[in-house]
Design a protein around this motif. Structure first.
Motif, PDB file in Angstrom:
ATOM      1  N   ASP A 110      37.944   6.643  -0.402  1.00 21.66           N
ATOM      2  CA  ASP A 110      38.522   7.505   0.629  1.00 21.66           C
ATOM      3  C   ASP A 110      40.044   7.497   0.611  1.00 21.66           C
TER       4      ASP A 110
ATOM      5  N   THR B 289      41.940   4.826   0.933  1.00 24.57           N
ATOM      6  CA  THR B 289      42.466   3.586   1.509  1.00 24.57           C
ATOM      7  C   THR B 289      42.369   2.475   0.470  1.00 24.57           C
ATOM      8  N   TYR B 290      42.794   1.271   0.857  1.00 29.38           N
ATOM      9  CA  TYR B 290      42.867   0.162  -0.088  1.00 29.38           C
ATOM     10  C   TYR B 290      42.150  -1.079   0.446  1.00 29.38           C
TER      11      TYR B 290
ATOM     12  N   HIS C 203      44.765  -5.307  12.784  1.00 33.47           N
ATOM     13  CA  HIS C 203      44.932  -4.099  11.960  1.00 33.47           C
ATOM     14  C   HIS C 203      43.707  -3.202  11.995  1.00 33.47           C
TER      15      HIS C 203
ATOM     16  N   GLY D  15      39.584  -0.696   3.858  1.00 33.77           N
ATOM     17  CA  GLY D  15      39.967   0.432   4.699  1.00 33.77           C
ATOM     18  C   GLY D  15      41.403   0.383   5.173  1.00 33.77           C
TER      19      GLY D  15
ATOM     20  N   SER E  56      45.311   1.432   5.034  1.00 32.75           N
ATOM     21  CA  SER E  56      46.162   2.520   4.539  1.00 32.75           C
ATOM     22  C   SER E  56      47.282   1.939   3.687  1.00 32.75           C
ATOM     23  N   LYS E  57      47.799   2.748   2.748  1.00 30.61           N
ATOM     24  CA  LYS E  57      48.823   2.244   1.831  1.00 30.61           C
ATOM     25  C   LYS E  57      50.075   1.795   2.589  1.00 30.61           C
ATOM     26  N   GLU E  58      50.510   2.598   3.584  1.00 29.00           N
ATOM     27  CA  GLU E  58      51.743   2.247   4.302  1.00 29.00           C
ATOM     28  C   GLU E  58      51.589   0.972   5.133  1.00 29.00           C
ATOM     29  N   ASN E  59      50.344   0.572   5.415  1.00 28.46           N
ATOM     30  CA  ASN E  59      50.114  -0.624   6.226  1.00 28.46           C
ATOM     31  C   ASN E  59      49.994  -1.897   5.386  1.00 28.46           C
TER      32      ASN E  59
ATOM     33  N   TYR F 128      55.102   2.418  -0.705  1.00 27.33           N
ATOM     34  CA  TYR F 128      54.276   2.316   0.501  1.00 27.33           C
ATOM     35  C   TYR F 128      54.772   3.227   1.630  1.00 27.33           C
TER      36      TYR F 128
ATOM     37  N   ALA G 182      54.896   6.719   3.392  1.00 28.30           N
ATOM     38  CA  ALA G 182      54.095   7.943   3.471  1.00 28.30           C
ATOM     39  C   ALA G 182      54.976   9.160   3.243  1.00 28.30           C
TER      40      ALA G 182
END
Length: 815
Positions: free
Chosen positions: A565, A567-568, A594, A611, A613-616, A808, A810
């Protein structure tokens, strides 16, 4: 109209070898030449390998066309079909056709092929006597077929039997006349030839073996033939398939040095440096070749020098043979008739109709004959080419790769018997029918072409042998078998093994510098070669070379595995699978803060958070680092996990402290970059609860010490480890582990798992460097530890502190 500054290339021969050279040249240097091609036949370039299926009715001629008329136009090639070149004027650098057309050249490529041998016997010129070399021959044969009509094929070699089978399928009564005691004597030994003869006789084919033709009978057309012993047999059609001779008449008349063929150097140049030659007309190092795979290798070398790269050499070819007769499986390669000093390994199962013979010398394969079960033919062939020491495989090599595990394909005696719905590539979900259709419709010849069009064997590579078997079964033995020196990608002619050597010799320390030194065709390379070059430079210059994150795959670039999806996943390292309530509490609190949707216990005894997000990612990593965790490298071609059991500390069967040893091993090896992912396990006793015998490096504790195993693999293709040796102390385990990893890092090709690497080089090679050579082992261990000194920096901590922050961030949304 010729463009200014372009050189003129004239190609004599519109067949497979000549046009493959043109194709390779266009890939390397599309604007180097104005190209003119002369073809004696009126058709565009077609696949002669597939004449047999056309004859049998399984294919149509249009299915065999490799380059249609539009291809020549799209590539600005001037094509003259139905025109035979009659003269080469080397002084004026021009060629002339029989009807007077003159074409000048700066470079000339002769690809005139070969002519069929027509026996010099009375009646040879009677109507109904045909050769079997072109589509015109096939069309004439088809005009003479009919139920009940009689055909005789003179020559029981590969091509002759394919012709005989095709005529048989067209309803004719077919007899094969052969000078030797069994058919296909150049490809089969007596036993294999006998099995083949029996199978074809069951289909209705008749054989006259050890017979010599004296005359062809008939007044106005063929009526039969007579043997030298006086016996006569009736025939309405006689097909000559008694061999071929290189077509050298044109070259010879121009004063080009010829022997059996046109003599060429390793650069495919003739005696005249402006004139190159490829294909069946060529003689190289005393050898001529009649199969397509060597011709394609020659084409690549000739194109390389015509494009003025000047880096490739043709050093001869190993060839294999596969009969293109539906329902009959045979394969042969190398020197399969044992000579003094050779050994033979034999397997014969008369009930199943299976026969295998392997010829060895000094524990290396020299030849193979297989009948009935040929699925492992490409595996044997590659071991021949690589010179693999098979000492450790002797007990089971006759049974093929099945002993390694094969994703459920072991039950199929041959790919020919597999239904089209059989899944061949588990990684990408590719079935046999998809591969076969691509080979036929897209005119594919090589494993790389199949990968590009279908993705089969493009991921883990475990199905490569099956895909090659499908290629061989579809095309016959004339497919382009993979070379032991295969280019990394289309950007270069350099093979994987060339790059580390070049780095050492040239002292290159950056990717651009290395590309320039090896004459890369593209300025920036591609997604295949850049990660490989980055890895080789990192291995060669620890602490000196600066890792190029742009040359890494997305997972390694962002230090997390991307999910379906977008996410990472975040998987922290759990040393040896041992954790504590405090660590578990920290992970739980971070997951709650988180809002992690999934927390999962992994197969490597770790905890995965999914699950994210890349920026997180950097925020979560900062909290994990503060709690004492480091990256688990679950995303990398690196040391992944060290799996352990509880060992002697808790288990009543445990013989050693496997948990403690596993933690020591992981503390030493974490952060190391390797050609592919690398997994370790330590089992506390031979019950092997940690599954050490399917890991890249496995340690099995016993009462008297530690057994060391290497080269295991789980996943799609399970491979049990090879036993390397036994040691007495934990310090020795650490030394052997570091030395083995360093040998693998320095010698394996990028993207090689340890299992295929060991299969290629042989376990004896690994033992020689790790077990037998104590000094060499110590040096490898020292180099590994030195490399680790520069690589054990936690990438999560670095990125939590702001390194590569752009990765990272967005992208701003556009209103």
């Amino acid at each position: 109209m010729m463009e200014k500054n372009k050189m003129r290339l004239v190609v004599i021969g519109n067949g497979m070898a000549g046009i493959r050279t043109v194709e390779e040249l266009l890939k390397m240097s599309a604007n180097e030449y104005d190209i003119t091609v002369f073809g004696a036949e009126p058709q565009p370039n077609y696949n002669r390998i597939l004449l047999s299926p056309v004859l049998s009715g399984e294919m149509k001629f249009q299915d065999t066309v490799l380059n249609d008329w539009s291809w020549y136009q799209e590539n600005n090639i001037t094509l003259h079909v139905g025109k035979r070149v009659s003269k080469i004027d080397r002084q004026r650098c021009q060629v002339e056709t029989e009807d007077g057309l003159i074409a000048p050249y700066d470079r000339l490529l002769i690809a005139t092929g070969s002519n069929p041998i027509m026996l010099p016997v009375p009646g040879i010129n009677l109507p109904g006597v045909l050769a079997y070399r072109s589509i015109a021959d096939v069309q004439e044969m088809l005009s003479m077929t009919g139920i009940g009509r009689r055909a005789v094929v003179i020559g029981g070699g590969l091509l002759g039997l394919e012709a005989a089978n095709g005529l048989l399928m067209r309803g004719m009564q077919v007899a094969v006349v052969h000078l030797c005691d069994w058919p296909m004597e150049r490809q089969l030994d007596k036993v294999g030839g006998g099995l083949l003869k029996e199978a074809l006789e069951k289909r209705g084919m008749k054989f006259y073996l050890a017979r010599q033709t004296e005359a062809i009978l008939g007044e106005t057309a063929v009526a039969g033939l007579r043997f030298v012993d006086g016996e006569e047999i009736a025939a309405d059609l006689i097909v000559m398939s008694a061999g071929i001779r290189p077509d050298i008449a044109l070259a010879k008349s121009a004063g080009i040095h010829c022997e059996r063929g046109i003599v060429v150097s390793d650069t495919m140049q003739t005696f005249d440096p402006k004139i190159y030659s490829v294909g069946e007309c060529v003689q190289h190092r005393g050898q001529t070749y009649g199969l397509v795979a060597p011709l394609f290798e020659q084409a690549k070398v000739a194109a390389n020098h015509l494009a003025r790269y000047g880096r490739m050499r043709y050093e001869g070819s190993s060839v294999s043979a596969k009969l293109k007769v539906t329902g009959i499986d045979l394969f042969s390669a190398g020197n399969f008739n044992a000579e003094p000093g050779d050994e033979e390994l034999l397997l014969q199962d008369s009930a199943r109709g299976v026969y295998k013979k392997l010829v060895l010398r000094d524990n290396k394969l020299r030849g193979a004959v297989m009948y009935g079960d040929t699925v492992d033919g490409p595996w044997y062939f590659q071991m021949m080419r690589d010179g693999t020491d098979i000492t450790q495989l002797r007990e089971h090599i006759l049974f093929g790769q099945m002993h390694l595990g094969d994703s459920g394909h072991g039950g199929a005696a041959s790919v020919a018997n597999m239904p089209d719905s059989t899944e061949i590539c588990g990684c990408n979900g590719v079935c046999k029918g998809t591969i076969v259709n691509a080979i036929i419709e897209k005119k594919l010849f090589t494993i790389d072409e199949v990968r590009a069009h279908t993705k089969a064997s493009a991921s883990c590579g475990s199905c490569t042998g099956l895909v090659e078997s499908i290629l061989a079964n579809t095309l016959g033995g004339d497919y382009s078998a993979k070379s032991s020196k295969k280019a990394i990608c289309a950007c270069t002619e350099s093979a994987h093994q060339d790059v580390p050597a070049a780095i050492r010799e040239l002292g290159a320390k950056t990717i651009p510098e290395l590309m320039r030194a090896l004459e890369w065709k593209t300025v920036d390379g591609c997604h295949v070669c850049r990660p490989a070059l980055n890895y080789y430079l990192m291995t060669a210059w620890p602490g000196v070379y600066q890792d190029d994150s742009r040359s890494r795959f997305i997972n390694e670039r962002v230090h997390a595995n991307i999910q379906k999806d977008g996410t990472y996943s975040v998987i922290p390292r759990i040393w040896g699978g041992v954790t504590s309530p405090a660590e578990l509490r920290a992970i739980a609190e971070i997951a709650e803060r988180h809002k992690v949707p999934t927390v999962h216990i992994t197969g490597g005894q770790r905890i995965g958070l999914y699950g994210i997000s890349k920026e997180n990612l950097p925020k979560m990593w900062a909290e994990l680092v503060e709690a004492g965790f480091v990256s688990g490298h679950a995303y990398g071609k690196s040391l992944r996990t060290v799996k352990t059991c509880v060992g002697s500390e808790w288990c009543r069967f445990g013989t050693q402290d496997s948990t403690g040893l596993g933690i020591r091993v992981e503390k030493m090896t974490w952060g190391s970059w390797t050609p592919h992912k690398f997994k370790i396990a330590v089992s506390g006793c031979p019950r092997n609860c940690a599954e050490a015998t399917i890991k890249d490096f496995g340690i099995v504790c016993v009462d008297s010490g530690y057994e060391i195993h290497v080269g295991g693999n789980g996943g799609i293709k399970v491979r049990v480890t090879d036993f390397l040796c036994k040691v007495g102390t934990e310090e020795e385990v650490l030394e052997y582990c570091g030395a083995f990893m360093q040998l693998y890092r320095e010698q394996a090709h990028y993207m090689d798992r340890t299992a295929p690497w060991i299969e290629r080089v042989g376990l004896a090679y690994v033992k020689q460097h790790i077990v037998d050579d104590a000094t060499g082992r110590a040096e490898l261990y020292v180099r590994f530890l030195e490399s680790q000194r520069h690589s054990q920096n936690d990438p999560w901590k670095e990125r939590a502190n702001g390194i590569d922050a752009h990765e990272y961030t967005a992208l701003a949304s556009i209103a």
